[in-house]
Design a protein around this motif. Structure first.
Motif, PDB file in Angstrom:
ATOM      1  N   GLN A   1       8.930  -0.215   8.653  1.00 25.84           N
ATOM      2  CA  GLN A   1       9.203  -1.649   8.883  1.00 25.84           C
ATOM      3  C   GLN A   1       9.122  -2.461   7.594  1.00 25.84           C
ATOM      4  O   GLN A   1       9.907  -3.378   7.384  1.00 25.84           O
ATOM      5  N   ARG A   2       8.147  -2.118   6.740  1.00 26.15           N
ATOM      6  CA  ARG A   2       7.896  -2.978   5.568  1.00 26.15           C
ATOM      7  C   ARG A   2       8.425  -2.400   4.255  1.00 26.15           C
ATOM      8  O   ARG A   2       8.137  -2.934   3.185  1.00 26.15           O
ATOM      9  N   GLY A   3       9.142  -1.276   4.351  1.00 31.00           N
ATOM     10  CA  GLY A   3       9.727  -0.675   3.147  1.00 31.00           C
ATOM     11  C   GLY A   3       8.678  -0.206   2.143  1.00 31.00           C
ATOM     12  O   GLY A   3       8.808  -0.434   0.940  1.00 31.00           O
ATOM     13  N   LEU A   4       7.636   0.434   2.641  1.00 28.76           N
ATOM     14  CA  LEU A   4       6.558   0.909   1.762  1.00 28.76           C
ATOM     15  C   LEU A   4       6.754   2.384   1.429  1.00 28.76           C
ATOM     16  O   LEU A   4       7.460   3.100   2.140  1.00 28.76           O
ATOM     17  N   MET A   5       6.050   2.834   0.387  1.00 26.93           N
ATOM     18  CA  MET A   5       6.091   4.258   0.048  1.00 26.93           C
ATOM     19  C   MET A   5       5.274   5.048   1.062  1.00 26.93           C
ATOM     20  O   MET A   5       4.127   4.675   1.351  1.00 26.93           O
ATOM     21  N   HIS A   6       5.860   6.106   1.606  1.00 25.35           N
ATOM     22  CA  HIS A   6       5.133   6.945   2.556  1.00 25.35           C
ATOM     23  C   HIS A   6       5.266   8.408   2.159  1.00 25.35           C
ATOM     24  O   HIS A   6       6.373   8.865   1.835  1.00 25.35           O
ATOM     25  N   PHE A   7       4.169   9.123   2.186  1.00 27.24           N
ATOM     26  CA  PHE A   7       4.189  10.550   1.877  1.00 27.24           C
ATOM     27  C   PHE A   7       3.768  11.315   3.116  1.00 27.24           C
ATOM     28  O   PHE A   7       2.683  11.077   3.660  1.00 27.24           O
ATOM     29  N   ALA A   8       4.653  12.195   3.562  1.00 29.66           N
ATOM     30  CA  ALA A   8       4.436  12.879   4.844  1.00 29.66           C
ATOM     31  C   ALA A   8       3.596  14.136   4.671  1.00 29.66           C
ATOM     32  O   ALA A   8       3.761  14.893   3.703  1.00 29.66           O
ATOM     33  N   LEU A   9       2.699  14.356   5.633  1.00 33.76           N
ATOM     34  CA  LEU A   9       1.866  15.562   5.658  1.00 33.76           C
ATOM     35  C   LEU A   9       2.370  16.464   6.781  1.00 33.76           C
ATOM     36  O   LEU A   9       2.870  15.964   7.789  1.00 33.76           O
ATOM     37  N   PRO A  10       2.171  17.789   6.656  1.00 29.87           N
ATOM     38  CA  PRO A  10       2.555  18.670   7.759  1.00 29.87           C
ATOM     39  C   PRO A  10       1.751  18.316   9.011  1.00 29.87           C
ATOM     40  O   PRO A  10       0.567  17.993   8.904  1.00 29.87           O
ATOM     41  N   SER A  11       2.375  18.344  10.167  1.00 30.69           N
ATOM     42  CA  SER A  11       1.669  17.954  11.392  1.00 30.69           C
ATOM     43  C   SER A  11       1.005  19.169  12.061  1.00 30.69           C
ATOM     44  O   SER A  11       1.227  20.316  11.651  1.00 30.69           O
ATOM     45  N   GLY A  12       0.185  18.898  13.074  1.00 31.00           N
ATOM     46  CA  GLY A  12      -0.409  19.969  13.888  1.00 31.00           C
ATOM     47  C   GLY A  12      -1.819  20.370  13.503  1.00 31.00           C
ATOM     48  O   GLY A  12      -2.338  21.363  14.017  1.00 31.00           O
ATOM     49  N   TYR A  13      -2.467  19.615  12.620  1.00 29.71           N
ATOM     50  CA  TYR A  13      -3.834  19.954  12.204  1.00 29.71           C
ATOM     51  C   TYR A  13      -4.816  18.892  12.697  1.00 29.71           C
ATOM     52  O   TYR A  13      -4.464  17.713  12.743  1.00 29.71           O
ATOM     53  N   PRO A  14      -6.074  19.278  13.021  1.00 22.99           N
ATOM     54  CA  PRO A  14      -7.088  18.232  13.133  1.00 22.99           C
ATOM     55  C   PRO A  14      -7.268  17.667  11.711  1.00 22.99           C
ATOM     56  O   PRO A  14      -7.214  18.431  10.736  1.00 22.99           O
ATOM     57  N   PRO A  15      -7.454  16.345  11.576  1.00 24.96           N
ATOM     58  CA  PRO A  15      -7.461  15.745  10.230  1.00 24.96           C
ATOM     59  C   PRO A  15      -8.336  16.486   9.221  1.00 24.96           C
ATOM     60  O   PRO A  15      -7.931  16.724   8.084  1.00 24.96           O
ATOM     61  N   ARG A  16      -9.550  16.857   9.647  1.00 28.34           N
ATOM     62  CA  ARG A  16     -10.469  17.446   8.663  1.00 28.34           C
ATOM     63  C   ARG A  16     -10.034  18.823   8.185  1.00 28.34           C
ATOM     64  O   ARG A  16     -10.531  19.321   7.180  1.00 28.34           O
TER      65      ARG A  16
ATOM     66  N   PRO B   1       0.815  -1.209   0.000  1.00 29.78           N
ATOM     67  CA  PRO B   1       0.000   0.000   0.000  1.00 29.78           C
ATOM     68  C   PRO B   1       0.856   1.270   0.000  1.00 29.78           C
ATOM     69  O   PRO B   1       1.941   1.285   0.589  1.00 29.78           O
ATOM     70  N   VAL B   2       0.355   2.282  -0.689  1.00 24.76           N
ATOM     71  CA  VAL B   2       1.012   3.587  -0.682  1.00 24.76           C
ATOM     72  C   VAL B   2       0.362   4.374   0.454  1.00 24.76           C
ATOM     73  O   VAL B   2      -0.863   4.498   0.496  1.00 24.76           O
ATOM     74  N   CYS B   3       1.180   4.858   1.381  1.00 25.51           N
ATOM     75  CA  CYS B   3       0.616   5.450   2.602  1.00 25.51           C
ATOM     76  C   CYS B   3       0.846   6.954   2.674  1.00 25.51           C
ATOM     77  O   CYS B   3       1.918   7.444   2.300  1.00 25.51           O
ATOM     78  N   VAL B   4      -0.169   7.641   3.178  1.00 26.76           N
ATOM     79  CA  VAL B   4      -0.103   9.103   3.337  1.00 26.76           C
ATOM     80  C   VAL B   4      -0.520   9.420   4.761  1.00 26.76           C
ATOM     81  O   VAL B   4      -1.634   9.076   5.172  1.00 26.76           O
ATOM     82  N   SER B   5       0.371  10.040   5.538  1.00 22.24           N
ATOM     83  CA  SER B   5       0.017  10.408   6.922  1.00 22.24           C
ATOM     84  C   SER B   5       0.989  11.466   7.423  1.00 22.24           C
ATOM     85  O   SER B   5       2.016  11.732   6.787  1.00 22.24           O
ATOM     86  N   SER B   6       0.647  12.038   8.594  1.00 21.58           N
ATOM     87  CA  SER B   6       1.597  12.994   9.181  1.00 21.58           C
ATOM     88  C   SER B   6       2.563  12.260  10.100  1.00 21.58           C
ATOM     89  O   SER B   6       3.414  12.880  10.719  1.00 21.58           O
ATOM     90  N   GLY B   7       2.385  10.969  10.258  1.00 23.17           N
ATOM     91  CA  GLY B   7       3.248  10.180  11.146  1.00 23.17           C
ATOM     92  C   GLY B   7       2.468   8.986  11.648  1.00 23.17           C
ATOM     93  O   GLY B   7       1.761   8.333  10.875  1.00 23.17           O
ATOM     94  N   GLY B   8       2.547   8.703  12.945  1.00 22.41           N
ATOM     95  CA  GLY B   8       1.750   7.648  13.568  1.00 22.41           C
ATOM     96  C   GLY B   8       2.182   6.244  13.185  1.00 22.41           C
ATOM     97  O   GLY B   8       3.260   6.019  12.628  1.00 22.41           O
ATOM     98  N   LYS B   9       1.277   5.292  13.500  1.00 25.93           N
ATOM     99  CA  LYS B   9       1.594   3.878  13.281  1.00 25.93           C
ATOM    100  C   LYS B   9       1.721   3.538  11.801  1.00 25.93           C
ATOM    101  O   LYS B   9       2.434   2.615  11.427  1.00 25.93           O
ATOM    102  N   LEU B  10       1.008   4.295  10.967  1.00 28.57           N
ATOM    103  CA  LEU B  10       1.088   4.039   9.521  1.00 28.57           C
ATOM    104  C   LEU B  10       2.510   4.319   9.019  1.00 28.57           C
ATOM    105  O   LEU B  10       3.061   3.567   8.223  1.00 28.57           O
ATOM    106  N   LYS B  11       3.090   5.386   9.527  1.00 30.83           N
ATOM    107  CA  LYS B  11       4.470   5.734   9.156  1.00 30.83           C
ATOM    108  C   LYS B  11       5.421   4.637   9.636  1.00 30.83           C
ATOM    109  O   LYS B  11       6.313   4.203   8.899  1.00 30.83           O
ATOM    110  N   GLU B  12       5.180   4.171  10.893  1.00 31.75           N
ATOM    111  CA  GLU B  12       6.041   3.097  11.435  1.00 31.75           C
ATOM    112  C   GLU B  12       5.978   1.851  10.556  1.00 31.75           C
ATOM    113  O   GLU B  12       6.988   1.236  10.253  1.00 31.75           O
ATOM    114  N   LEU B  13       4.735   1.532  10.140  1.00 27.17           N
ATOM    115  CA  LEU B  13       4.551   0.345   9.296  1.00 27.17           C
ATOM    116  C   LEU B  13       5.329   0.479   7.986  1.00 27.17           C
ATOM    117  O   LEU B  13       5.949  -0.481   7.518  1.00 27.17           O
ATOM    118  N   THR B  14       5.289   1.674   7.415  1.00 23.95           N
ATOM    119  CA  THR B  14       5.990   1.868   6.136  1.00 23.95           C
ATOM    120  C   THR B  14       7.503   1.700   6.324  1.00 23.95           C
ATOM    121  O   THR B  14       8.181   1.164   5.455  1.00 23.95           O
TER     122      THR B  14
END
Ligand SMILES: O=P(O)(O)OC[C@H]1O[C@H](O)[C@H](O)[C@@H](O)[C@@H]1O
Length: 317
Positions: free
Chosen positions: A117-132, A102-115
């Protein structure tokens, strides 16, 4: 950051991301996975791809599992602003178990950790916002990844130019919505936007709201309008796009007339702009501001979502 400041700066979030896009032709289908403010990203990406006449199946999944026909030759995007949403993490794991990276998009968190560990593509978002409030960052990233970034810059400039008139329109709208259950009817091209309106009214203004879509609403919902006791609790908004199917535009006129005959004057609204993307974001921005003003009229802080936090806490036990 305060809600108003984030909304003021929202157009700046809409920016093409400098990344090579995936060759979608290499895949049998596409899944966008996400919940809430991140889930809408999948709906919008699906809409933009379908509008471009792409001829492959596209799903927007809000759940823990993938349909059985999603196999290793599919592309799966996992979008979670926090990177900690359990449904989205579950989809990422399920994709991996089907040999999909899976191609993952997040500001961090467990999804980033998973990427990591598993060598996946990750695209980082700026942090500090409520998701919406980070929708612009997320959609820009995803549209860039799927080769649909043309028009993002123009859309950003368009929203900046329209901002003050959108705010005025949104304030008048919020005044109409105050004291009622907002009911947002939409044509198919604005269905995802109607859902964004609903969810923003829910989370920002702490208010119930529901949506229904044409042509389906002509087969059930309209009968529910008969009862004046419940009808009078509601205020109606009709969202549409001029490029919707002509029969749906005809149905829209009929819906407006049905409401008028019942003594209800709905707000009939279409996005401004010559480009579909601009009209889409015009209405998203309008709904975001309207839900913000509605929160102010009710005296709520738009940011906290206490009950959602408590649900997450209970689920973690
Ligand atoms: O976007 P994520 O971090 O995955 O979170 C998903 C959703 O979680 C909560 O329910 C929030 O209140 C939503 O606004 C958010 O979009």
């Amino acid at each position: 950051m305060k809600a108003q400041e984030m909304l003021e700066n929202f157009p700046e979030q809409i920016n093409p991301v400098d990344t090579p896009s995936l060759n979608l032709r290499d895949y049998a289908g596409i899944v966008f996975s996400g919940m809430g403010g991140s889930g809408i990203v999948g709906d919008l990406a699906k809409l933009v791809l379908e509008k471009s006449q792409i001829d492959m199946p596209i799903l927007s999944v809000r759940d823990y599992t993938l349909p059985p026909y999603v196999k290793e030759n599919w592309a799966v995007f996992c979008v979670s602003y926090s990177g900690n949403t359990e449904e989205t993490l579950s989809i990422a794991q399920e994709a991996l178990s089907r040999n999909i990276k899976p191609v993952c998009v997040s500001s961090g968190g467990k999804l980033k950790e998973l990427t990591n560990q598993r060598g996946l593509m990750h695209f980082a978002l700026p942090s500090g916002y409520p998701p919406r409030y980070a929708l612009g960052f997320m959609i820009s990233t995803v549209l860039s990844l799927i080769g649909m970034k043309d028009g993002l810059k123009a859309c950003r400039e368009f929203l900046k130019e329209k901002k003050e008139s959108i705010k005025e329109q949104a304030y008048r709208l919020a005044q109409r919505l105050e004291g009622y259950i907002p009911v947002v009817y939409a044509t198919p091209l604005m269905d995802a936007v109607a859902l964004r309106w609903k969810t923003q009214i829910n989370e920002n203004a702490k208010t119930l709201c529901y949506t229904a879509t044409l042509p389906e609403l002509h087969h059930n919902e309209v009968v529910g309008l008969d009862n004046p006791i419940t009808r009078n609790l509601c205020t109606f908004v009709l969202l549409f796009d001029p490029e919707d199917h002509p029969r749906n535009l005809k149905r829209l006129e009929i819906t407006e007339q049905i409401l008028k005959d019942l003594g209800v004057v709905p707000a009939l609204i279409k996005g401004e702009g010559n480009e579909f993307l601009n009209r889409l974001f015009y209405l998203i921005y309008l709904g975001d501001w309207a839900s913000f003003y509605l929160s102010q009229l009710y005296g709520y802080d738009p940011i906290p979502v206490k009950v959602i936090d408590s649900i997450k806490e209970k689920l973690s036990l």
